[in-house]
Design a protein around this motif. Structure first.
Motif, PDB file in Angstrom:
ATOM      1  N   GLY A 344      35.046 -42.756 -14.944  1.00 37.84           N
ATOM      2  CA  GLY A 344      34.449 -42.157 -13.759  1.00 37.84           C
ATOM      3  C   GLY A 344      33.145 -42.837 -13.381  1.00 37.84           C
ATOM      4  O   GLY A 344      32.547 -43.581 -14.166  1.00 37.84           O
ATOM      5  N   THR A 345      32.686 -42.565 -12.165  1.00 37.73           N
ATOM      6  CA  THR A 345      31.525 -43.262 -11.610  1.00 37.73           C
ATOM      7  C   THR A 345      30.232 -42.904 -12.319  1.00 37.73           C
ATOM      8  O   THR A 345      29.454 -43.787 -12.716  1.00 37.73           O
ATOM      9  CB  THR A 345      31.395 -42.933 -10.106  1.00 37.73           C
ATOM     10  N   LEU A 350      25.078 -43.991 -15.127  1.00 38.74           N
ATOM     11  CA  LEU A 350      23.958 -43.545 -15.952  1.00 38.74           C
ATOM     12  C   LEU A 350      23.769 -44.426 -17.182  1.00 38.74           C
ATOM     13  O   LEU A 350      22.641 -44.671 -17.618  1.00 38.74           O
ATOM     14  CB  LEU A 350      24.164 -42.088 -16.375  1.00 38.74           C
ATOM     15  N   THR A 351      24.868 -44.920 -17.738  1.00 42.28           N
ATOM     16  CA  THR A 351      24.755 -45.847 -18.864  1.00 42.28           C
ATOM     17  C   THR A 351      24.021 -47.116 -18.444  1.00 42.28           C
ATOM     18  O   THR A 351      23.121 -47.598 -19.147  1.00 42.28           O
ATOM     19  CB  THR A 351      26.153 -46.202 -19.406  1.00 42.28           C
ATOM     20  N   GLY A 352      24.414 -47.656 -17.295  1.00 40.51           N
ATOM     21  CA  GLY A 352      23.764 -48.869 -16.805  1.00 40.51           C
ATOM     22  C   GLY A 352      22.285 -48.667 -16.518  1.00 40.51           C
ATOM     23  O   GLY A 352      21.445 -49.501 -16.894  1.00 40.51           O
ATOM     24  N   MET A 353      21.939 -47.580 -15.868  1.00 40.98           N
ATOM     25  CA  MET A 353      20.541 -47.332 -15.528  1.00 40.98           C
ATOM     26  C   MET A 353      19.694 -47.097 -16.781  1.00 40.98           C
ATOM     27  O   MET A 353      18.522 -47.487 -16.842  1.00 40.98           O
ATOM     28  CB  MET A 353      20.451 -46.156 -14.568  1.00 40.98           C
ATOM     29  N   THR A 354      20.284 -46.469 -17.788  1.00 40.22           N
ATOM     30  CA  THR A 354      19.575 -46.284 -19.057  1.00 40.22           C
ATOM     31  C   THR A 354      19.258 -47.626 -19.699  1.00 40.22           C
ATOM     32  O   THR A 354      18.153 -47.841 -20.226  1.00 40.22           O
ATOM     33  CB  THR A 354      20.420 -45.429 -20.016  1.00 40.22           C
ATOM     34  N   GLY A 386      22.797 -53.750 -17.961  1.00 45.83           N
ATOM     35  CA  GLY A 386      22.475 -52.565 -17.171  1.00 45.83           C
ATOM     36  C   GLY A 386      22.700 -52.756 -15.690  1.00 45.83           C
ATOM     37  O   GLY A 386      23.272 -51.891 -15.009  1.00 45.83           O
ATOM     38  N   VAL A 387      22.272 -53.899 -15.165  1.00 43.34           N
ATOM     39  CA  VAL A 387      22.484 -54.175 -13.742  1.00 43.34           C
ATOM     40  C   VAL A 387      23.974 -54.281 -13.439  1.00 43.34           C
ATOM     41  O   VAL A 387      24.467 -53.759 -12.434  1.00 43.34           O
ATOM     42  CB  VAL A 387      21.741 -55.464 -13.336  1.00 43.34           C
ATOM     43  N   LEU A 467      16.888 -43.189 -12.844  1.00 41.94           N
ATOM     44  CA  LEU A 467      17.867 -42.558 -13.726  1.00 41.94           C
ATOM     45  C   LEU A 467      17.861 -41.040 -13.559  1.00 41.94           C
ATOM     46  O   LEU A 467      18.922 -40.405 -13.480  1.00 41.94           O
ATOM     47  CB  LEU A 467      17.564 -42.932 -15.176  1.00 41.94           C
ATOM     48  N   VAL A 468      16.674 -40.455 -13.465  1.00 36.85           N
ATOM     49  CA  VAL A 468      16.565 -39.005 -13.298  1.00 36.85           C
ATOM     50  C   VAL A 468      17.170 -38.571 -11.973  1.00 36.85           C
ATOM     51  O   VAL A 468      17.896 -37.567 -11.896  1.00 36.85           O
ATOM     52  CB  VAL A 468      15.087 -38.571 -13.400  1.00 36.85           C
TER      53      VAL A 468
END
Length: 484
Positions: A344-345, A350-354, A386-387, A467-468
């Protein structure tokens, strides 16, 4: 430095040509479109590695040097919305061709520059050309390729190329600066741009025109307001927060941006349709795409200076220092469609932004004695991963279920916020650097590393804010978006 991803794109059935093109023709069409946007993405960073040579040749200060980047990204990001609207009204292929021609001519002017003001003016004209190119490339993808697997494939290739454009620019800039001169980082665009102008009428079908007006008042007030804001931050970094010109810049920015909001609220055909923010997921995506580049764009600027002035790398070696990040980003982007289908999106996003926030936070601890392997390689790998995981889900979220008549405006707003976020973010980080080093003592290497580490820390906080926002505003979607 990214583009819409394969899971989603604005539906453009109404704009598409009536008869689908054969696969071979579509492959050439995709090559032309991707080359155009890759040229724009590469130029956002291709001069980064050449900055020390440019500073020496044209006498820029370390903080003033950021204008070589900002002149391009301000004009590009500030006028993207107008570029999207122009494409809707006069035709996207025609707009793309005009942008490619302007980009080639301004690159020639920049490559011949003999003083700083001349180069900055050429970079601004490049940005204007890019603002005509970028929204049209995305819109032509959605109108040239039929819904289904062909469009999925086209958007996947487009995202892969555009997503690594900034990273490729760093490596290419190092090669050109070492083997020839920093001027070739600009001059290389001339034959590419002219080739695009010749190829577009032959391989890309023009889109229907839509009646409308150009919102010049909105475009000018928005661009002027953002430029004033960036100027104020950079001025404050050089002379302090009490400087009269810096304060006047902040006041002018507030007035102009308030005027922009009023103009857009009252315009019959605004350059920024406020209705695009009515969808919760899209609004959250727009906020995240503004913040995430703001937290990481300055990293390229300061890492380039550290590689050459602290680690004493040549421009070529400095360019290749970013190659691990580029390879990881490219590989990840190619895998993201499968990850989206499985997880899922939102989890992928969220994994990438973390990982982006973690990479920037790692750079916060950078010291003058840290070498490449100990201080830079790990953060670069995290940023690349992450990007690669972040931007395709963000673009998919933003462009899902956009009406065909707003395809240009929606994609223009996406790229506008992305580039303006990076530009304003860079000016903020340059201000942090200037404030941290204004009264610093010690060796030049220690001062540069100290100021850059403080800037990286603020960048990590901005990425954390993105991220938040994504975690709290964007709702989860299982599998690929349905509105493709």
């Amino acid at each position: 430095m990214s583009a819409p991803s394969s899971p989603s794109a604005p539906s453009a059935t109404a704009d598409a040509t009536s008869a689908p093109s054969p696969p071979a023709r579509l492959g050439t069409t995709l090559l032309v479109i991707v080359t155009a946007y890759l040229m724009v993405g590469v130029d956002s960073t291709v001069v980064n590695v050449a900055l020390p040579d440019i500073a020496q040749g044209l006498h820029f200060s370390r903080t003033g040097l950021s204008w070589v980047l900002n002149a391009y990204t301000l004009a590009f990001g500030g006028l993207l919305l107008l570029g999207g609207r122009i494409g809707d009204i006069v035709g996207r292929r025609r707009t793309l061709a005009a942008g490619a021609l302007l980009f080639a001519l301004s690159s020639l002017l920049g490559g011949l520059a003999t003083e700083g003001g001349w180069l900055l003016a050429a970079r601004a004209l490049q940005g204007l050309g890019g603002a005509l190119i970028a929204p049209s490339t995305l819109a032509l993808i959605t109108t040239s390729f039929p819904e289904g697997p062909r469009r999925h494939h086209a958007l996947s290739v487009y995202s892969s190329m555009a997503g690594i454009g900034g990273s490729v620019g760093l490596v290419l800039g190092g090669l050109l600066t070492s083997w020839a001169s920093w001027r070739w980082a600009l001059l290389i665009n001339v034959p590419i741009g002219l080739a695009l102008v010749l190829a577009l009428p032959r391989f890309v079908t023009e889109t229907p025109r839509h009646a409308g007006r150009f919102d010049l008042a909105g475009a000018l007030t928005g661009t002027a307001g953002t430029t004033s804001l960036v100027y104020a931050f950079i001025r404050a970094s050089e002379t302090g927060w009490s400087d009269t010109r810096a304060l006047l810049g902040f006041i002018a920015a507030a007035a102009l941006l308030a005027g922009f909001a009023l103009v857009e609220a009252r315009a019959d055909q605004p350059v920024m349709p406020l209705g695009l923010f009515s969808d919760r997921n899209r609004a959250g995506g727009y906020a995240s795409i503004l913040l995430l580049p703001a937290g990481m764009f300055g990293a390229f600027y300061f890492l380039t200076l550290i590689c050459q002035q602290v680690l004493d790398y040549s421009p070529l070696r400095a360019g290749f220092a970013f190659l691990p990040m580029t390879l990881v980003m490219f590989t990840t982007v190619r895998l993201v469609p499968r990850l989206l289908a499985r997880f899922g999106t939102k989890p992928v996003l969220l994994t990438g932004m973390t990982l982006v926030a973690a990479g920037a936070g790692w750079l916060w601890r950078l010291g003058p004695g840290d070498g490449y392997a100990a201080g830079l390689l790990g953060p670069l790998l995290l940023l690349g991963l992450g990007v690669g995981l972040s931007f395709m889900p963000l673009n998919a979220t933003i462009l899902s279920a956009v009406e065909p008549r707003e395809a240009g405006a929606a994609s223009g707003l996406l790229q506008t916020l992305q580039w303006l976020g990076g530009t304003v973010g860079l000016s903020v980080l340059v201000t942090v650097y200037g404030t941290a080093t204004r009264h610093s003592t010690g060796s030049p290497d220690a001062v540069l590393t100290h100021g850059a580490a403080r800037a990286f820390g603020v960048g990590a906080l901005i990425a954390l804010a993105a991220l938040v926002v994504a975690a709290s505003v964007i709702t989860g979607r299982r599998g690929p978006a349905r509105n493709v």
